[in-house]
Design an enzyme around this catalytic site. Structure first.
Site, short mmCIF file in Angstrom:
data_model
loop_
_atom_site.label_atom_id
_atom_site.label_comp_id
_atom_site.label_asym_id
_atom_site.label_seq_id
_atom_site.Cartn_x
_atom_site.Cartn_y
_atom_site.Cartn_z
N SER A 17 0.71 -1.39 -0.07
CA SER A 17 0.06 -0.49 0.16
C SER A 17 0.62 1.26 -0.46
CB SER A 17 -1.31 0.36 1.20
OG SER A 17 -1.30 1.45 1.37
N HIS A 42 -0.88 -1.09 -4.25
CA HIS A 42 -2.31 -0.63 -3.80
C HIS A 42 -2.50 0.70 -3.76
CE1 HIS A 42 -6.43 -1.92 -1.07
NE2 HIS A 42 -5.95 -0.95 -0.62
N ASP A 44 -4.79 4.09 -1.86
CA ASP A 44 -5.57 4.64 -0.75
C ASP A 44 -5.96 5.49 -1.22
OD1 ASP A 44 -6.06 1.97 0.64
OD2 ASP A 44 -3.81 1.98 1.19
N MET A 46 -8.65 8.45 -0.08
CA MET A 46 -9.30 8.42 1.36
C MET A 46 -10.73 10.05 1.17
SD MET A 46 -6.88 7.28 4.24
CE MET A 46 -6.65 5.47 4.71
N HIS A 76 -8.45 1.56 -4.19
CA HIS A 76 -8.70 1.56 -3.14
C HIS A 76 -10.06 2.29 -3.30
CE1 HIS A 76 -9.65 -0.17 0.93
NE2 HIS A 76 -11.29 0.22 0.88
N MET A 78 -12.16 4.87 -1.04
CA MET A 78 -12.39 5.27 0.59
C MET A 78 -13.47 6.91 0.91
SD MET A 78 -9.94 3.30 3.06
CE MET A 78 -8.63 3.55 1.57
N MET A 150 -11.51 -5.45 4.57
CA MET A 150 -10.82 -4.79 5.43
C MET A 150 -10.79 -5.72 7.31
SD MET A 150 -9.90 -2.18 3.78
CE MET A 150 -9.48 -1.37 4.87
N GLY A 157 -3.04 3.71 7.86
CA GLY A 157 -1.93 2.53 7.75
C GLY A 157 -1.66 2.76 9.06
N ASP A 185 -6.65 -6.40 3.85
CA ASP A 185 -6.09 -4.69 3.49
C ASP A 185 -6.74 -4.70 5.30
OD1 ASP A 185 -5.63 -2.59 3.64
OD2 ASP A 185 -6.88 -2.27 2.45
N GLY A 187 -3.41 -4.25 8.77
CA GLY A 187 -2.28 -4.83 9.88
C GLY A 187 -2.08 -5.95 9.32
N GLY A 207 1.24 -1.89 3.84
CA GLY A 207 1.68 -0.78 4.00
C GLY A 207 2.68 -0.66 4.97
C1 DX5 Z 1 -6.05 1.75 5.53
C2 DX5 Z 1 -5.97 1.45 4.05
C3 DX5 Z 1 -4.62 0.09 4.23
C4 DX5 Z 1 -3.59 0.55 4.68
C5 DX5 Z 1 -2.60 -0.50 5.27
O1 DX5 Z 1 -7.68 2.01 5.70
O2 DX5 Z 1 -6.77 0.69 3.07
O3 DX5 Z 1 -4.32 -0.13 3.07
O4 DX5 Z 1 -2.86 1.06 4.11
O5 DX5 Z 1 -1.18 0.06 5.96
P1 DX5 Z 1 -1.55 -1.37 7.21
O6 DX5 Z 1 -0.92 -1.97 6.11
O7 DX5 Z 1 0.21 -0.56 7.24
O8 DX5 Z 1 -1.73 -1.25 7.78
ZN ZN Z 2 -7.02 -0.63 1.08
#
Ligand code: DX5
Ligand code: ZN
Length: 231
Positions: A17, A42, A44, A46, A76, A78, A150, A157, A185, A187, A207
C-alpha cells in the site's frame, strides 16, 4: 504486467500500500517495491468523509502510473461517492477500482457500479468493512474480480489487525471462481500474514510492514509475507 485475475504466477500476491511510502520519493519507492518482488501496487484513496482522513487523488495515481508503466494499480476508493471517481482513476491508469459495499443502496446498485467500471475497461472490486456482515455482499460477488475484506477500520495505515474478520472467508471463498481474488487489507505483517493465508486470502495488502522498513529489507519481507504459510 501481472494481471492478478488471469493466471497469477504465484499466490498469495503481495500488494504494497503506497499510503505508507515516502511521498516525496513516491515513484522511486514504487519502483523499488516492484523490483523487490511486489506483484501489484495498492493505492488508497480517502475523501475525509467516508473515512476521517485525506490521502491522494487521480493526479498522484497518474504520477505512479508514469513512474511504473507496467505495474498493476489496485485503487481502493474509501469515499462516499465512488461513482464520481471511476473515470478519473481509470484515466489516471487504474487497472482495478474497488469501492465499499457500505456506500451502496442495494446489491443491484453495487452490480450496476461494477458494470460501470467494467465498461471503462477496468476491473471492479468490492470492499467490506470489519463491522459489516459478509452477507451484505449477497448477490453481488459474481460481478466483481476482487473482493477486499478490511482487517482494520479504514482511514489510516499502521493500525492493529482485527482477527475476527478472518471468518468472513468461510462464507465468501466457496462462492468465488478461479479468476476472482480475495484480498485482505490492514495490519498485515510478518505476525499476521500466516493467519490470513490460512483463512484462504490470496492477495495481501501491506503498507507499513513494507514501506515502514528500510528499503534493503523489502525483498526479504515480501518473500516472508508470501511464504508465511510454511514458516
Ligand atoms: C487503511 C488502508 C490500508 C492501509 C494499510 O485504511 O486501506 O490499505 O494503507 O496499511 P497497513 O498495512 O500499515 O495497515
Ligand atoms: Zn486499502
Amino acid at each position: 504486467m501481472i494481471d492478478p485475475c488471469e493466471h497469477p504466477p504465484k499466490l498469495p500476491l503481495i500488494a504494497p500500500s503506497i499510503l505508507a511510502a515516502d511521498f516525496a520519493n513516491l515513484g522511486d519507492d514504487c519502483r523499488a517495491a516492484l523490483d523487490a518482488g511486489a506483484d501489484l501496487l495498492h493505492v488508497d484513496i480517502m475523501d475525509g468523509h467516508f473515512v476521517p482522513n485525506l490521502s491522494m487523488g487521480p493526479a498522484v495515481c497518474d504520477a505512479v502510473r508514469k513512474a511504473c508503466p507496467d505495474a498493476f494499480l489496485d485503487v481502493h476508493l474509501m469515499v462516499t461517492d465512488p461513482w464520481a471517481y471511476f473515470s478519473p482513476f481509470v484515466d489516471a491508469g487504474a487497472n482495478l477500482v474497488s469501492f465499499h459495499i457500505e456506500v451502496c443502496e442495494s446489491a443491484q446498485h453495487a452490480i450496476e457500479l461494477a458494470d460501470e467500471i467494467r465498461g471503462l475497461g477496468c476491473r471492479p472490486g468490492i470492499v467490506i468493512n470489519p463491522p459489516t456482515d459478509a452477507k451484505a455482499l449477497m448477490g453481488t460477488l459474481e460481478a466483481f474480480d476482487l473482493i477486499l475484506v478490511m482487517s482494520v477500520n479504514p482511514g489510516f495505515g499502521g493500525q492493529a489487525f482485527i482477527p475476527e474478520v478472518l471468518k468472513k472467508t468461510e462464507w465468501i471463498r466457496p462462492q468465488l471462481a478461479a479468476h476472482q481474488r480475495l484480498e485482505i487489507d490492514g495490519g498485515i505483517n510478518l505476525n499476521t500474514a500466516q493467519a490470513a493465508i490460512e483463512a484462504e486470502f490470496d492477495t495481501l495488502v501491506a503498507g507499513s510492514a513494507i514501506f515502514g522498513k528500510p528499503r534493503k529489507q523489502w525483498a526479504s519481507i515480501i518473500e516472508q509475507l508470501r511464504s508465511s504459510k510454511v514458516r
